[in-house]
Design an enzyme around this catalytic site. Structure first.
Site, PDB file in Angstrom:
ATOM      1  N   HIS A 116       0.817  -1.224   0.000  1.00  0.00           N
ATOM      2  CA  HIS A 116       0.000   0.000   0.000  1.00  0.00           C
ATOM      3  C   HIS A 116       0.845   1.266   0.000  1.00  0.00           C
ATOM      4  O   HIS A 116       0.327   2.352  -0.274  1.00  0.00           O
ATOM      5  CB  HIS A 116      -0.946   0.025   1.212  1.00  0.00           C
ATOM      6  CG  HIS A 116      -1.956  -1.077   1.206  1.00  0.00           C
ATOM      7  ND1 HIS A 116      -2.839  -1.260   0.170  1.00  0.00           N
ATOM      8  CD2 HIS A 116      -2.210  -2.077   2.092  1.00  0.00           C
ATOM      9  CE1 HIS A 116      -3.600  -2.323   0.419  1.00  0.00           C
ATOM     10  NE2 HIS A 116      -3.240  -2.844   1.570  1.00  0.00           N
ATOM     11  N   ASP A 168      -2.264 -10.592  -2.732  1.00  0.00           N
ATOM     12  CA  ASP A 168      -2.877 -10.171  -1.464  1.00  0.00           C
ATOM     13  C   ASP A 168      -4.342  -9.822  -1.721  1.00  0.00           C
ATOM     14  O   ASP A 168      -4.702  -9.343  -2.810  1.00  0.00           O
ATOM     15  CB  ASP A 168      -2.130  -8.946  -0.928  1.00  0.00           C
ATOM     16  CG  ASP A 168      -2.604  -8.508   0.451  1.00  0.00           C
ATOM     17  OD1 ASP A 168      -1.912  -8.810   1.429  1.00  0.00           O
ATOM     18  OD2 ASP A 168      -3.669  -7.845   0.529  1.00  0.00           O
ATOM     19  N   TYR A 170      -4.258 -12.423   8.003  1.00  0.00           N
ATOM     20  CA  TYR A 170      -4.574 -12.083   9.395  1.00  0.00           C
ATOM     21  C   TYR A 170      -5.315 -13.182  10.145  1.00  0.00           C
ATOM     22  O   TYR A 170      -5.643 -13.006  11.315  1.00  0.00           O
ATOM     23  CB  TYR A 170      -5.335 -10.744   9.431  1.00  0.00           C
ATOM     24  CG  TYR A 170      -4.576  -9.725   8.620  1.00  0.00           C
ATOM     25  CD1 TYR A 170      -3.401  -9.157   9.110  1.00  0.00           C
ATOM     26  CD2 TYR A 170      -4.940  -9.419   7.299  1.00  0.00           C
ATOM     27  CE1 TYR A 170      -2.639  -8.292   8.336  1.00  0.00           C
ATOM     28  CE2 TYR A 170      -4.189  -8.564   6.519  1.00  0.00           C
ATOM     29  CZ  TYR A 170      -3.040  -8.002   7.043  1.00  0.00           C
ATOM     30  OH  TYR A 170      -2.272  -7.169   6.282  1.00  0.00           O
TER      31      TYR A 170
HETATM   32  C1  OKP Z   1      -2.990  -4.548   4.498  1.00  0.00           C
HETATM   33  B1  OKP Z   1      -2.592  -5.661   3.537  1.00  0.00           B
HETATM   34  C2  OKP Z   1      -9.445  -3.215   9.592  1.00  0.00           C
HETATM   35  C3  OKP Z   1      -9.405  -2.622   8.197  1.00  0.00           C
HETATM   36  C4  OKP Z   1      -8.109  -1.903   8.061  1.00  0.00           C
HETATM   37  C5  OKP Z   1      -6.507  -1.743   6.382  1.00  0.00           C
HETATM   38  C6  OKP Z   1      -6.240  -3.053   5.775  1.00  0.00           C
HETATM   39  C7  OKP Z   1      -4.815  -3.129   5.371  1.00  0.00           C
HETATM   40  C8  OKP Z   1      -4.456  -4.418   4.720  1.00  0.00           C
HETATM   41  N1  OKP Z   1      -9.363  -2.175  10.580  1.00  0.00           N
HETATM   42  N2  OKP Z   1      -7.864  -1.560   6.736  1.00  0.00           N
HETATM   43  O1  OKP Z   1      -2.984  -5.453   2.205  1.00  0.00           O
HETATM   44  O2  OKP Z   1      -2.985  -6.978   3.932  1.00  0.00           O
HETATM   45 ZN    ZN Z   2      -4.084  -7.507   2.414  1.00  0.00          ZN
END
Ligand code: OKP
Ligand code: ZN
Length: 343
Positions: free
Chosen positions: A160, A196, A324
């Site tokens: 990101h 991803d 996650y």
């Molecule tokens: C990072 B990667 C939960 C939603 C938060 C950010 C997600 C980031 C993902 N509070 N939003 O691409 O796995």
């Molecule tokens: Zn992600």
């Protein structure tokens, strides 16, 4: 396949993520890496090497100087301003507020350089970030010097992050560094395949106007999923980069049938592009039990995906991104690597 991994990833562990109006323990937490390491060892992939220090030259070349200066000094400035907590962005320049002038005030600067406010910065975030970039750099150097593939167990993730923005748990774009390193080593054309669950907006942004680096991303449709504002199918690149970006946004509930079809299409686009090296943004949050995502891949699907990626026959660097469902992150990530190696 060798893994590059730094213990210093632990230095990024904010207490809080802003999620649903609450401050919760961040989804992107150090234990994710422990599960990947445990699985690597369980599967006999025990060639695990510390990357050493990051090479700052390529990081400076890729980044906005003001952004790097901000990351280096943000904590000291935040404390000097008298703030007691971790650094969290509150005011961001949206729509008709973009004059391109970073404020002097640290609270303003944080908002200026943030693309989302869930991601907190702590005193030692920058050191962990550099160790993550170092893993990507060392893994790429290993492949450039003749290894067929390598795994950069990066944390924090990177896809990101743009040249001048952090957020979505990312600060420096590890996959982009790897791609640039391949280019600098003589590869004329490089591809980045981002599997991803979230759109790799940062990687896309870095290469959007370039015809030498192809970017393909499979992700939750922006209407429904973070980062919400990029990742539409009609984003295909601009200028010299026209046609060198391919987005595959997919709906809630998407399973391996549709997802693997998109993967095959991305793979054939990469083949047609004539890439000489491949970087995989290896997030495993497309998994069915991921707490913040909505695809329905199962663990064996990740092994099949690895097999399909290997079909490109390209020297490959895998950079760890998200995932996650903590206890399955190791199985799913290592499944991709084993599918790739066994192909
Ligand atoms: C990072 B990667 C939960 C939603 C938060 C950010 C997600 C980031 C993902 N509070 N939003 O691409 O796995
Ligand atoms: Zn992600």
């Amino acid at each position: 396949m060798r893994t590059y991994f730094s213990e210093r990833h632990r230095m990024h562990f904010p207490q809080a993520e802003l999620h649903g109006g609450e401050l919760v323990t961040p989804y992107e937490r150090p234990s994710r890496v422990e599960y990947v390491l445990a699985r690597l060892k369980e599967r006999g992939l025990t060639d695990i090497v510390d990357p050493g220090e990051a090479d700052m030259g390529p990081i400076r070349d890729m980044s906005d100087p003001g952004y790097l200066a901000f990351l280096e000094s943000a904590w000291d400035e935040w404390k000097a301003a008298g703030f007691a907590g971790e650094i969290i962005a509150t005011s961001t320049p949206v729509r008709r507020m973009q004059t391109g002038r970073p404020p002097r005030n640290i609270d303003g600067k944080v908002g200026y350089y943030a693309l989302a406010s869930e991601t907190a910065i702590t005193r030692t975030t920058w050191e962990a970030t550099l160790s993550s970039a170092a893993s990507a750099q060392a893994a790429t150097a290993h492949v450039i010097s003749g290894a067929w593939a390598a795994f950069a167990l990066c944390r924090p993730p990177g896809h990101h992050a743009t040249a001048d923005m952090y957020g979505g748990y990312c600060f420096i774009n590890n996959a982009a560094l790897a791609a640039e390193q391949f280019r600098a080593s003589g590869a004329g054309r490089v591809a980045i395949l981002d599997i991803d669950f979230h759109h790799g907006n940062g990687t896309q942004d870095i290469f959007y106007g370039r015809g030498d680096v192809f970017f393909a991303s499979l992700h939750g449709a922006p209407e429904d999923a973070f980062p919400y504002f990029l990742g539409f199918a009609d984003e295909t690149g601009e200028g010299d980069g026209e046609g060198s970006t391919a987005n595959y946004p997919m709906s809630p509930g998407t399973g391996y049938g549709e997802w693997s079809g998109a993967l095959d299409d991305a793979i054939s686009r990469i083949r047609a592009f004539g890439a000489e090296a491949l970087v995989v943004s290896l997030g495993v949050d497309a998994f069915k039990d991921d707490p913040i995502s909505f695809f329905k891949l199962d663990s064996p699907d990740f092994m099949d995906a690895g097999r399909r990626i290997a079909g490109l026959g390209l020297p490959t660097v895998f950079c760890m991104e998200g995932g996650y469902a903590i206890e399955a992150v190791g199985i799913n990530a290592v499944n991709v690597l084993e599918g790739f190696e066994g192909a």
